[in-house]
Enzyme design. Structure first.
Site, PDB file in Angstrom:
ATOM      1  N   THR A 172       3.663  -4.510  10.774  1.00 54.19           N
ATOM      2  CA  THR A 172       2.408  -3.761  10.702  1.00 54.19           C
ATOM      3  C   THR A 172       2.048  -3.583   9.228  1.00 54.19           C
ATOM      4  O   THR A 172       2.933  -3.558   8.367  1.00 54.19           O
ATOM      5  CB  THR A 172       2.516  -2.408  11.426  1.00 54.19           C
ATOM      6  N   THR A 183       1.061  -1.353   6.771  1.00 59.03           N
ATOM      7  CA  THR A 183       1.668  -0.428   5.816  1.00 59.03           C
ATOM      8  C   THR A 183       3.176  -0.614   5.754  1.00 59.03           C
ATOM      9  O   THR A 183       3.776  -0.596   4.676  1.00 59.03           O
ATOM     10  CB  THR A 183       1.314   1.024   6.169  1.00 59.03           C
ATOM     11  N   CYS A 184       3.799  -0.827   6.896  1.00 58.13           N
ATOM     12  CA  CYS A 184       5.256  -1.012   6.945  1.00 58.13           C
ATOM     13  C   CYS A 184       5.671  -2.281   6.207  1.00 58.13           C
ATOM     14  O   CYS A 184       6.637  -2.278   5.443  1.00 58.13           O
ATOM     15  CB  CYS A 184       5.729  -1.087   8.399  1.00 58.13           C
ATOM     16  N   HIS A 185       4.931  -3.336   6.436  1.00 56.78           N
ATOM     17  CA  HIS A 185       5.263  -4.656   5.896  1.00 56.78           C
ATOM     18  C   HIS A 185       4.946  -4.781   4.402  1.00 56.78           C
ATOM     19  O   HIS A 185       5.697  -5.403   3.655  1.00 56.78           O
ATOM     20  CB  HIS A 185       4.494  -5.717   6.692  1.00 56.78           C
ATOM     21  N   LEU A 192       8.773  -1.256   3.496  1.00 58.68           N
ATOM     22  CA  LEU A 192       9.974  -2.086   3.378  1.00 58.68           C
ATOM     23  C   LEU A 192      10.160  -2.684   1.981  1.00 58.68           C
ATOM     24  O   LEU A 192      11.269  -2.603   1.423  1.00 58.68           O
ATOM     25  CB  LEU A 192       9.964  -3.195   4.434  1.00 58.68           C
TER      26      LEU A 192
END
Length: 163
Positions: free
Chosen positions: A45, A47-49, A53
């Site tokens: 996703t 923001t996560c990617h 992370l």
């Protein structure tokens, strides 16, 4: 919600490591040494990617120098998706990926969030924690969209302040 001083609960999870996928429990995976656990709503996703992370990958050596034995990224994706994400980001040398496909750990930690409105179902809230020998030392939960309180720079500052 889990708080400082609480023990990590024991629920079944899958770990994705350089060695492959392993069935284990959350307390076994997070209960020894100093662990930084960060949770994201979903692999791949935006923001996560792009924002969450990568900061942990970039700061892994600094965290280890601050006494961290293991950095773990948790999401409510299945282990196939988590493995694909770990490989796509070349993060497996630095990060262990925890697949909580049924949200058992997210719920046990009180970090589950209903994201049905955006079509994602129940997910992990964006958060991070420092765990020492299975006991939560500090919890950082985002109270707005984006990555600030649970990002690698904030966790690194907390680790350095505790040293």
């Amino acid at each position: 919600m889990i708080e400082s001083g609480n023990r990590i609960p024991s629920v079944g999870i899958k770990l994705v490591t350089v060695a492959g996928v392993e069935d284990t429990t959350s307390d076994a995976a997070l209960g020894q040494g100093t662990v930084v656990l960060f949770s994201v709503p979903g692999a791949f996703t935006p923001t996560c990617h792009v924002n969450h992370l990568p900061g942990f990958v970039a700061n892994a050596a600094k965290m280890r120098a601050s006494g961290v034995d293991r950095i773990v990224c948790a999401a409510t994706n299945d282990h196939h998706v988590m493995k694909a994400w770990a490989e796509a980001t070349n993060a497996l040398d630095d990060i262990v990926f925890l697949a909580d496909g049924n949200t058992a750990l997210a719920q046990a930690l009180g970090l589950d969030k209903d994201m049905s409105g955006t079509g994602l179902g129940r997910r992990f809230a964006r958060a991070a924690m420092i765990i020492r020998d299975g006991i939560v030392d500090a919890v950082f939960v985002e109270d707005a969209p984006g990555v600030t309180a649970s990002g690698a720079p904030a966790i690194l500052m907390a680790l350095e302040a505790a040293a």
